[in-house]
Design a protein around this motif. Structure first.
Motif, PDB file in Angstrom:
ATOM      1  N   LEU A  72      38.623  61.631  93.801  1.00  0.00           N
ATOM      2  CA  LEU A  72      37.277  62.411  93.831  1.00  0.00           C
ATOM      3  C   LEU A  72      36.229  61.455  94.043  1.00  0.00           C
ATOM      4  CD1 LEU A  72      36.169  65.093  93.941  1.00  0.00           C
ATOM      5  CD2 LEU A  72      35.998  65.148  91.550  1.00  0.00           C
ATOM      6  N   LYS A  76      33.557  61.155  96.809  1.00  0.00           N
ATOM      7  CA  LYS A  76      31.832  61.169  96.591  1.00  0.00           C
ATOM      8  C   LYS A  76      31.418  60.049  97.101  1.00  0.00           C
ATOM      9  CE  LYS A  76      28.818  62.260  92.823  1.00  0.00           C
ATOM     10  NZ  LYS A  76      28.628  62.257  91.445  1.00  0.00           N
ATOM     11  N   VAL A 133      33.186  68.496  96.391  1.00  0.00           N
ATOM     12  CA  VAL A 133      32.976  67.675  95.365  1.00  0.00           C
ATOM     13  C   VAL A 133      32.674  68.411  94.314  1.00  0.00           C
ATOM     14  CG1 VAL A 133      31.923  65.635  94.589  1.00  0.00           C
ATOM     15  CG2 VAL A 133      32.934  65.421  96.736  1.00  0.00           C
ATOM     16  N   SER A 136      35.125  70.371  92.665  1.00  0.00           N
ATOM     17  CA  SER A 136      36.204  69.558  91.914  1.00  0.00           C
ATOM     18  C   SER A 136      35.905  68.974  90.793  1.00  0.00           C
ATOM     19  CB  SER A 136      36.729  68.809  92.875  1.00  0.00           C
ATOM     20  OG  SER A 136      37.201  69.665  94.409  1.00  0.00           O
ATOM     21  N   GLU A 137      34.613  68.749  90.347  1.00  0.00           N
ATOM     22  CA  GLU A 137      34.019  68.049  89.406  1.00  0.00           C
ATOM     23  C   GLU A 137      34.265  68.485  87.704  1.00  0.00           C
ATOM     24  OE1 GLU A 137      30.852  64.797  90.435  1.00  0.00           O
ATOM     25  OE2 GLU A 137      30.361  66.993  90.798  1.00  0.00           O
ATOM     26  N   SER A 154      37.648  64.360  87.800  1.00  0.00           N
ATOM     27  CA  SER A 154      38.033  65.448  88.527  1.00  0.00           C
ATOM     28  C   SER A 154      38.503  66.381  87.552  1.00  0.00           C
ATOM     29  CB  SER A 154      39.313  65.267  89.288  1.00  0.00           C
ATOM     30  OG  SER A 154      40.016  66.373  89.819  1.00  0.00           O
ATOM     31  N   LEU A 158      41.670  69.279  93.351  1.00  0.00           N
ATOM     32  CA  LEU A 158      42.487  68.480  94.306  1.00  0.00           C
ATOM     33  C   LEU A 158      43.593  68.388  94.172  1.00  0.00           C
ATOM     34  CD1 LEU A 158      39.530  66.155  95.684  1.00  0.00           C
ATOM     35  CD2 LEU A 158      39.850  68.115  96.329  1.00  0.00           C
TER      36      LEU A 158
END
Length: 268
Positions: A72, A76, A133, A136-137, A154, A158
């Motif tokens: 991730l 980014k 992003v 998924s954070e 993450s 993902l």
């Protein structure tokens, strides 16, 4: 002196000298502009192509990190680079208007409409991937990460998607279009003669054909997802997974739009 009005009482020699001075200044300005155009290797068109090429290369890296499912932070960082290059492309394309070009010489005309269409699709695609992003954070640790660190923790979105067989189908569908975006499109803007050869086997598709399979597989696996009490709907991992898949569908649309525009340009 040049701006002073000429008096009728003046002599003919004074009248002629002033017009000679005006002519000398005009010729000097014209020569300077011509020399600058001939000697400059980094005109706005060249800079726009270079920035677009770099932006597309960063987007390739972003998609690779996305489908890898374990990077991730890499996703980014690649999107941050793509945004930087896109800003340069947007600032230079405004200076590529034919009417702003003093001397074109033997160069073929710049594909301004193609450049604008591609930049618009790149901008939309980067926005969708930035949303991936965000979805998924792990938002609970964002306050502990430095804004410019490029790091992203993450929450597992993902990683869960990477386990789905349909995600491999998504990669097989999208990556050829991403590669075309990174190679053919910048060459077309740069008027490389062989650029259109890369469009011979292109299959323009504006849909992510495996999207339904991906939704079905996620629904079938929902029971194995981690469950916990949420105060916000956006904290539900199922909602986040749906957002990511939807963003992939939008990216497929923008990739298809770009391919279609390139094919149309090659037919002109």
């Amino acid at each position: 002196k040049l701006m002073e009005p000429f008096h009728e009482s003046g002599s003919d020699s004074e009248f002629i000298s002033k017009y000679q001075a005006i002519g000398n200044v005009t010729v000097a300005i014209l020569l300077q502009a011509i020399l600058h155009s001939l000697l400059s290797k980094s005109g706005p068109q060249t800079l726009c192509v270079a920035a677009s090429r770099s932006c597309c290369a960063s987007i390739v890296s972003a998609f690779e990190a996305l489908f890898n499912g374990k990077d991730l932070s890499g996703l980014k960082a690649a999107l941050d680079e793509a945004s930087t290059h896109l800003s340069k492309a947007k600032s230079t394309v405004a200076e590529c208007e034919p009417k702003m070009q003093l001397i074109r010489g033997r160069k073929p005309p710049f594909k301004l409409d193609l450049a604008r269409t591609i930049i618009l699709n790149l901008e939309s695609m980067i926005s969708e991937m930035n949303l991936i992003v965000t979805a998924s954070e792990n938002w609970s640790v964002l306050g502990f990460l430095e804004a410019d660190s490029g790091q992203a923790e993450s929450i597992g979105v993902l990683e869960l998607l990477a386990r789905m067989p349909a995600m491999k189908l998504a990669k097989d569908e999208m990556m050829p279009s991403v590669e075309i975006l990174a190679t053919v499109m910048p060459d077309m803007l740069a008027n490389v003669p062989s650029a259109e050869d890369g469009l011979q086997d292109v299959r323009v598709s504006k849909e992510l054909e495996c999207a339904n399979s991906l939704y079905e597989q996620l629904a079938a696996s929902a029971g194995s997802f981690p469950t916990q009490q949420h105060t916000e709907l956006t904290d539900d991992i199922r909602m986040r997974l749906s957002i990511v898949v939807r963003c992939l569908q939008h990216c497929a649309l923008y990739l298809g739009n770009t391919e279609e525009r390139c094919v149309m340009e090659s037919a002109l």
